[in-house]
Structures are given as structure tokens and as C-alpha cells.
Design a protein around this motif. Structure first.
Motif, PDB file in Angstrom:
ATOM      1  N   PHE A 597       0.919  -0.940  -0.317  1.00  0.00           N
ATOM      2  CA  PHE A 597      -0.134  -0.116  -0.161  1.00  0.00           C
ATOM      3  C   PHE A 597       0.984   1.310  -0.394  1.00  0.00           C
ATOM      4  O   PHE A 597       1.380   1.466   1.511  1.00  0.00           O
ATOM      5  N   LYS A 602      -1.523   6.814  -3.172  1.00  0.00           N
ATOM      6  CA  LYS A 602      -2.505   5.937  -3.105  1.00  0.00           C
ATOM      7  C   LYS A 602      -2.722   5.271  -4.145  1.00  0.00           C
ATOM      8  O   LYS A 602      -3.693   4.863  -5.403  1.00  0.00           O
ATOM      9  N   ILE A 603      -1.795   4.035  -3.711  1.00  0.00           N
ATOM     10  CA  ILE A 603      -1.652   2.956  -4.532  1.00  0.00           C
ATOM     11  C   ILE A 603      -1.114   1.529  -4.098  1.00  0.00           C
ATOM     12  O   ILE A 603      -0.953   1.537  -3.475  1.00  0.00           O
ATOM     13  N   ILE A 604      -1.944   0.645  -5.056  1.00  0.00           N
ATOM     14  CA  ILE A 604      -1.971  -0.659  -4.168  1.00  0.00           C
ATOM     15  C   ILE A 604      -0.915  -1.312  -5.592  1.00  0.00           C
ATOM     16  O   ILE A 604      -1.781  -1.737  -6.055  1.00  0.00           O
ATOM     17  N   ARG A 639     -10.635  -2.355  -7.239  1.00  0.00           N
ATOM     18  CA  ARG A 639     -11.776  -1.751  -7.057  1.00  0.00           C
ATOM     19  C   ARG A 639     -12.745  -2.011  -6.418  1.00  0.00           C
ATOM     20  O   ARG A 639     -13.414  -1.569  -5.980  1.00  0.00           O
ATOM     21  N   ASP A 678     -10.972   6.261  -5.447  1.00  0.00           N
ATOM     22  CA  ASP A 678      -9.725   6.590  -5.261  1.00  0.00           C
ATOM     23  C   ASP A 678      -8.338   6.268  -5.299  1.00  0.00           C
ATOM     24  O   ASP A 678      -7.289   6.919  -5.520  1.00  0.00           O
ATOM     25  N   TRP A 679      -8.147   4.718  -5.507  1.00  0.00           N
ATOM     26  CA  TRP A 679      -6.674   4.549  -5.318  1.00  0.00           C
ATOM     27  C   TRP A 679      -6.387   3.993  -7.168  1.00  0.00           C
ATOM     28  O   TRP A 679      -7.584   3.752  -8.046  1.00  0.00           O
ATOM     29  N   ASP A 680      -5.395   4.245  -7.372  1.00  0.00           N
ATOM     30  CA  ASP A 680      -4.408   3.078  -8.336  1.00  0.00           C
ATOM     31  C   ASP A 680      -4.194   2.218  -8.475  1.00  0.00           C
ATOM     32  O   ASP A 680      -3.765   1.747  -6.935  1.00  0.00           O
ATOM     33  N   TYR A 681      -4.287   0.937  -9.456  1.00  0.00           N
ATOM     34  CA  TYR A 681      -3.846  -0.449  -8.796  1.00  0.00           C
ATOM     35  C   TYR A 681      -2.979  -1.686 -10.397  1.00  0.00           C
ATOM     36  O   TYR A 681      -3.482  -1.234 -10.869  1.00  0.00           O
TER      37      TYR A 681
END
Length: 727
Positions: A597, A602-604, A639, A678-681
Motif C-alpha cells: 500500500f 494511493k496505489i495498491i 476497486r 480513489d486508488w490506482d492498482y
């Protein structure tokens, strides 16, 4: 009414109408004549209706106004006189109503009285109102007009098959049918009409001859929601039409529930099954206009947070809104289309239904079924749905085209809060079972696999095209599965029943996939894989025992295994910050081996690590197939609001899952404010046995094909793919 009360002082009046506004006006009119009136209808509260009925039964009200079907379930014998301000048009409702008011109360004498204006009578009941005969003489005569020529009803009188005197010519079914393929020996059972399930009455049974539709009308009592404590009910009538054309059964019903209760009495339910999707698809093959009002698309891979299980588009000429990118994930589900100037028709391939927006006679419905039969019987398994070329193709198959590279359990397994697997006295909690392909047998009609849970082989299982039940689990001890899914009913069944009810998805190296006996071919972009996504790991593998994924290295001079090397590269990078969180989720059913994380950005990042099965790096398929299966499973979590909850659950319940630097509280806090959109992956495949120079040559290798499939699948889920390997 006053004259009647001279002989029967407790006589009461029942007033019938269809509309609440009319009922309110009538109440004023009757009250102006000095008659006390109660009013019951569906917009009253339960207490208001019940209070009104109690007053009527006590004799505190002289009359009752009932709106629509509400009055059909009343059981007040003192209702001696009835006034029909809206006259029932069908014999069933008329006969039922007569029965309500003609009951003889022990303290009353004389016949019941019905008041109606015959000038406003319509439909099949005109004969009742225009003949001078008493109704008890006339009704049996109408029943005798129905003549039965079917051999299904031996030694049955017409009055037994049609006690209400209904004419089949007056029935107007909606054009909607489920279509089944029957097996040798399928037939309707003789005398079924005398063996109906308890609570279901046949009030009409008709078949002109063996080549005609079987028409049934059933009656059952339905309790009124607001009248449960007063034992109030209404009698529901349902129309069922069963039409056998060759070896196809067309089934039309106004109640699937009632018909399903009856089916075992009508025929052997083991001798039919829903027609394949490829047959139903041909139900639009005569489409001359090709204008769609509705299109439903079914996710080939199941459900996920990025792409739903099902997506529907509605509007004029909605086919233009189906994008080429949809074809990478979605296949055709259902559609409503304008066929020609006279018909708008819909098909639903997953449940075998075809319908048209019209309601006409049974004869016209039969002709329409014959036309649909000609389309689905003569259609081509390779045919396409008009103007739906952007979606993934599908067809029915009878054998495997190639060895599978991945077998994924249905996505329902990944929506769980709890998964328990039990075999005898052994229990596996919070582990997702895996299916590993072993062999292809019997001229490509059968595959043998292993069922793995927490690295234990629980059983050998196989899929066989020739079996009635495709998936079979070979185990002397029953294996059961319990899945607790948030906001849904839990699943508790045997593993064999589970995988047949939720068939696994079998993926092949050419990007095609199989679910049940339906083969899907997604629309993959025809291009080379982006080689910039494939890079040698920072620092190389010189200090790594590439034959060890998570075990301690044993090769002399090596200080890392593959996972340890991956964590070092992550933590040494400039992108890694002090407040970042790393979760190790090593074990069967893991989300990924390593989840990083990157909190501020804000990237997983999901890392799937695999040891090399070869001494030297290259393009060996063995080094990619398991990684592919693990990475495809990530699409479920992209997501998803359950990502952190699932990881916390794994850390608490599985032996090898842990959070680096004991940041359990920090991950818990992150969960409280986690908004997945809100996050990118990113998904990483870490494999020292893959060589960039070997994978990417002039002719596309099988490894590059698989990477292209995976990249397309991940991108459609809103995720980026990266490969850490060798140079």
C-alpha cells in the motif's frame, strides 16, 4: 335491501368496484340513502381494513365496499345482496363471486341477490346475463361446449376438466416462452390433472390433440398481506401453456413458482433441459431492421468491482453504445430488438427465454412458437447476433480445444466474509480452494484435475462432456463448503454440488474460455505486448536462490528467496515511504504474495511471486501458467471495498500471512477511510525464470500471448500489469 331485511334482519350488502376513487364516491351515495358503509382497499392501513371487517362481522355496518380483488377473499356469510358497479368479464371471477354471496347463513332464508346492469356486460359472461335461464341451469350447459380430444385425460367428463366453462378462444397469453430441449421418451403423463399438488387446483385443462398446446389454468389461495391475522386471502389464477414441437418444449406461464410445483406431476423432469445459449441466439436471426432498445452484457469472468457481473444499456438504437472494449470482458446476455414492422422481440440466452411485445390468442401464440422453433432448430452454432459484433463470441462445444492454462473458481468464492471447507474431521477456514489441471483425456472430452486447499490435495476431480453432471469429485469422504457472503444468503453444500451450480471458468492459452459447455472468445486487441512493461528486477538475481519462492535459500552463496528479493527491491526503492504498508499473504487462496500500500500516492501494488522451474531463464510455459491464474484472480479485488477487510481476516486466521513492521493498527485505520475508487492498482508478475530476450522474438511466443491476454483483462478492470523477471 330494506325489503330483504324484513325477512333476514342481519342481511348485509356487498358493493364491488375497481377503483378507489369510485369507491369513495359510492360510499357517499349509499350513506346518503341511510346505509352505513365500510370501505376496504389496498391503500388503507392494515388496521383500517381489519377494523372495518370486524364491524361488518359484528353487524355494526350494513354494507361493505370492496375495491378490485380485495373482496374475493371475504368470508362473511351475511353478505346477502351484491351490487356490481364494475362487472367481472371472465367466468372464473364471476363464478367465484357467485359462490361468495350464495352461501346460506343458518339464520337467513331465500336466494342471494345480485344486481348488475346487463347493458355494461362485456366478454365471455354475456351469455350469463342475457339468458333467462337460472344460472344453476345455464353454467353446466356452457361447460359442455368445451370438447376434449386429447388422450391425456381418459375417462374424464368435460365438466371435470373445465368446471368454469372457459373457452380457449378467449385466452390471450403474452408472447413469452422458455425453451427446453427434450430427451428420448419425453411425454406428458396421462391423468396428471387428478394428481395436482396440495393447494393448487386445476380449473381449466385443455388440449385439442397431441400436436396442440396443453393449456392449463390453476387457482391457488394467496394470503393478503394486511389480512393475515384475519385469515383473509384472495384466489389467484395463472395461465400455463406447454407446447411440444418435435424435441423442443415451449413453456409459457404467468407464474414460474406454481408451474415448478406442478412439473413433476406433468412429466419426467429428468428428460429435459434448457436449450443452449447458441440456440437461443438464433431467435433474432430473422431481424431485418436490427434496431435495439435494450442490450444486456454478461461478464465472461464473473463479477468484479471494476466490471459488473452484468451490464445493461437502454435507449433507441442502443447497439451503437456497445464498445469494442466491451468485447474483452462481456458476452451477449439479452436484448430487445425491433424485428420488423409488426414485432419487437427479446431473447435472454442465459435462461433460454424468448418473448415478443404482444398479447394475442393461443392459436396465434402457437404459430409464433412454430416460427421461433424454425429459427432455433435450423440455426447455426457459429451464427452471430445481428449488429453485436463488438461483443465476445460464444458457442456450444462438445470437447476441449487445447490444454487449459488456468481453472478459476466462480467469483462468488471471492465475495465472501467466511469460507469453510470440511472433509471428514479436517476443517479449512478462510482458504479458497484451487483447481489444478492434470491431464486431458478421452479424445479431448475429459480433463482430470486436483482440488487443492492450503496445499493439501483433497480430491481428484474431473470434467467430462459426456456426463450429465459435468464436474465430478472423486472422494470417499464427502467434502463440504460453507460460504458466508455479505448481504446475501449463505451457501452450504457439497463441493461437487457447488462447482456444478457455479461452474469454474477454464481458460486456454489462445484467450478463449469455457464455462459449462459454452466456449467464449473475447475480443482481444490484435497487437504485440508492450515490452516496456517487462523489465529485469533491480539488482538482478545473483544473490537469490531462484528455485525457492518463500522457503529459506539453500544454494551456496544465495541470501534471498524470490519473495525476500522482491521485498528488498520494494523497500530500497525511492517510491517506498515510511508510512507505506506491506502485507505478506503467502498461502493457498491468497490475494497476492505481497501487497504494498503506497499510502500517500494511493496505489495498491499486488505482487505474485513464483520460483523458477528451470535452471536458466527463458520462455518456458511452466514459469507463467500458475502466475497467470493468480493474477487473473486479482480482477476480483480491483476497486473492491473488501480488500483490506479480507487481508486483516487472512492475517488473523492464516499461519503465513503477516504485516511487515507490525503495522496492523495502521492497516486497520486505513480500512476505516478506504474508498477503493480513489486508488490506482498495479499487478506484478515476479518470475526469475522468464527471460525478456527469450519471450519476445520475431514470432509471438505462447508466453507473450498469455501476457497479452492478462494485460488486456487487467486493463479492462482498471489495472496495470508489470513483469519483474530476467533480462
Amino acid at each position: 335491501m330494506r325489503n330483504e331485511q324484513k325477512n333476514n334482519p342481519n342481511a348485509q350488502l356487498l358493493i364491488k368496484t375497481r377503483k378507489i376513487d369510485s369507491a369513495k364516491d359510492l360510499k357517499k351515495i349509499y350513506e346518503a340513502k341511510g346505509i352505513s358503509v365500510g370501505l376496504i382497499h389496498s391503500k388503507n392501513t392494515t388496521k383500517q381494513n381489519e377494523d372495518c371487517l370486524i364491524k361488518c362481522k359484528k353487524g355494526e355496518l350494513e354494507s361493505l365496499i370492496a375495491v378490485g380483488m380485495i373482496g374475493e377473499g371475504l368470508d362473511i356469510p351475511t353478505l346477502k345482496i351484491s351490487v356490481l358497479h364494475d362487472i367481472p368479464r371472465t367466468l372464473p371471477t364471476t363464478i367465484q363471486f357467485i359462490g361468495r354471496i350464495s352461501r346460506v347463513h343458518k339464520n337467513q332464508t331465500g336466494n342471494a341477490i345480485l344486481i348488475a346492469d346487463k347493458n355494461y356486460v362485456k366478454g365471455e359472461v354475456k351469455k350469463l346475463y342475457y339468458f333467462d335461464k337460472s344460472w344453476d341451469e345455464l353454467i353446466p350447459g356452457l361447460v359442455e361446449e368445451i370438447v376434449m380430444n386429447s388422450p391425456l385425460f381418459p375417462n374424464s367428463e368435460p365438466s371435470e376438466l373445465n368446471p368454469l366453462g372457459i373457452s380457449p378462444n378467449d385466452l390471450k397469453p403474452f408472447f413469452s416462452t422458455k425453451i427446453y430441449k427434450t430427451k428420448v421418451g419425453f411425454e406428458f403423463k396421462k391423468g396428471f390433472h387428478k394428481k395436482m399438488p396440495s393447494g393448487i387446483d386445476l380449473v381449466f385443462t385443455h388440449q385439442e390433440d397431441v400436436n396442440s398446446p396443453l393449456i392449463l389454468i390453476t387457482k391457488h389461495k394467496k394470503t393478503l398481506p394486511w389480512g393475515k391475522d384475519s385469515a383473509l386471502f384472495q384466489e389467484n389464477y395463472d395461465l400455463h401453456i406447454l407446447y411440444l414441437i418435435d424435441d423442443f418444449l415451449f413453456e409459457s406461464t404467468t407464474s414460474d413458482l406454481i408451474l415448478n410445483y406442478m412439473k413433476s406431476k406433468l412429466f419426467d423432469t429428468k428428460k429435459y433441459k434448457i436449450v443452449p445459449a447458441s440456440n437461443i441466439r438464433n431467435g433474432l436471426s430473422d431481424n431485418t431492421i436490427g434496431q435495439y432498445f435494450m442490450v444486456g452484457m454478461s461478464n465472461i469472468y464473473g463479477s468484479g468491482a471494476s466490471n459488473p457481473t452484468y451490464k445493461m444499456l437502454m435507449g433507441l438504437e442502443v447497439e451503437s453504445a456497445v464498445k469494442h472494449s466491451d468485447g474483452a470482458v462481456f458476452s451477449f446476455g439479452h436484448a430487445l430488438s425491433r424485428i420488423d414492422e409488426n414485432e419487437t422481440r427479446g431473447i435472454a440466452v442465459n435462461n433460454g427465454r424468448i418473448w415478443a411485445i404482444k398479447r394475442k390468442s393461443v392459436k396465434e401464440f402457437s404459430i409464433w412458437c412454430q416460427h421461433i422453433y424454425s429459427l432455433i432448430k435450423l440455426g447455426n452454432n457459429e451464427s452471430k447476433i445481428p449488429r453485436m459484433s463488438n461483443l465476445a463470441n460464444f458457442k456450444s462445444v462438445e470437447k476441449f480445444e487445447d490444454n487449459p492454462v488456468s481453472i478459476q473458481l466462480d467469483s462468488v468464492c471471492f465475495q465472501m466474509a467466511i469460507v469453510d471447507i470440511t472433509k471428514g474431521d479436517k476443517n479449512y477456514e478462510s482458504f479458497i480452494p484451487e483447481i489444478i489441471f492434470d491431464n486431458l483425456l478421452n479424445n479431448n472430452k475429459k480433463i482430470e484435475c486436483s482440488l487443492i486447499v492450503e496445499k493439501d490435495e483433497l480430491a481428484k476431480i474431473h470434467f467430462d462432456f459426456d456426463n450429465e453432471q459435468k464436474w465430478v469429485v472423486n472422494s470417499d469422504t464427502e467434502i463440504n463448503i460453507f460460504i458466508d457472503i455479505p448481504d446475501k444468503d449463505p451457501i452450504k453444500t457439497s463441493i461437487e454440488d457447488f462447482i456444478n451450480a457455479y461452474p469454474p471458468l477454464i481458460i486456454f492459452q489462445n484467450a478463449k474460455s469455457l464455462r459449462g459447455t459454452t466456449l467464449f472468445e473475447p475480443k482481444i486487441k490484435e497487437q504485440k505486448f508492450d515490452r516496456t512493461l517487462f523489465k529485469a528486477i533491480d539488482g538482478g538475481w545473483d544473490e537469490t536462490d531462484i528455485k525457492k519462492e518463500a522457503e529459506e535459500p539453500t544454494e551456496p552463496g544465495k541470501i534471498y528467496n524470490v519473495q525476500q528479493k522482491t521485498i528488498k527491491v520494494i523497500t530500497d526503492s525511492s517510491d517506498y515511504l515510511d508510512n507505506d504498508i506491506i502485507v505478506i499473504d503467502d498461502g493457498a487462496g491468497e490475494m497476492a504474495d505481497i501487497i504494498w500500500f503506497s499510502v500517500d500516492k494511493k496505489i495498491i501494488h499486488f505482487f505474485h511471486c513464483k520460483y523458477s522451474s528451470t535452471d536458466k531463464s527463458g520462455a518456458n510455459m511452466r514459469n507463467i501458467t500458475e502466475l497467470l491464474q493468480q493474477a487473473l484472480r486479482n480482477c476480483i479485488w480491483i476497486r473492491s471495498s473488501f480488500i483490506i477487510k479480507q487481508l486483516l481476516n487472512r492475517v488473523n486466521k492464516t499461519q503465513n500471512s503477516r504485516i511487515l513492521e507490525d503495522k496492523y493498527d495502521e492497516l486497520n485505520e486505513l480500512h476505516d477511510d478506504f474508498i477503493p475508487t480513489d486508488w490506482d492498482y498495479n499487478v506484478y508478475l515476479v518470475q526469475p525464470g522468464l527471460s525478456k530476450s527469450a519471450v519476445f522474438i520475431e514470432n509471438m511466443t505462447n508466453v507473450e500471448k498469455l501476457l497479452l491476454i492478462l494485460d488486456d483483462r487487467l486493463q479492462s478492470s482498471g489495472c496495470n500489469l508489470k513483469i519483474w523477471a530476467s533480462s
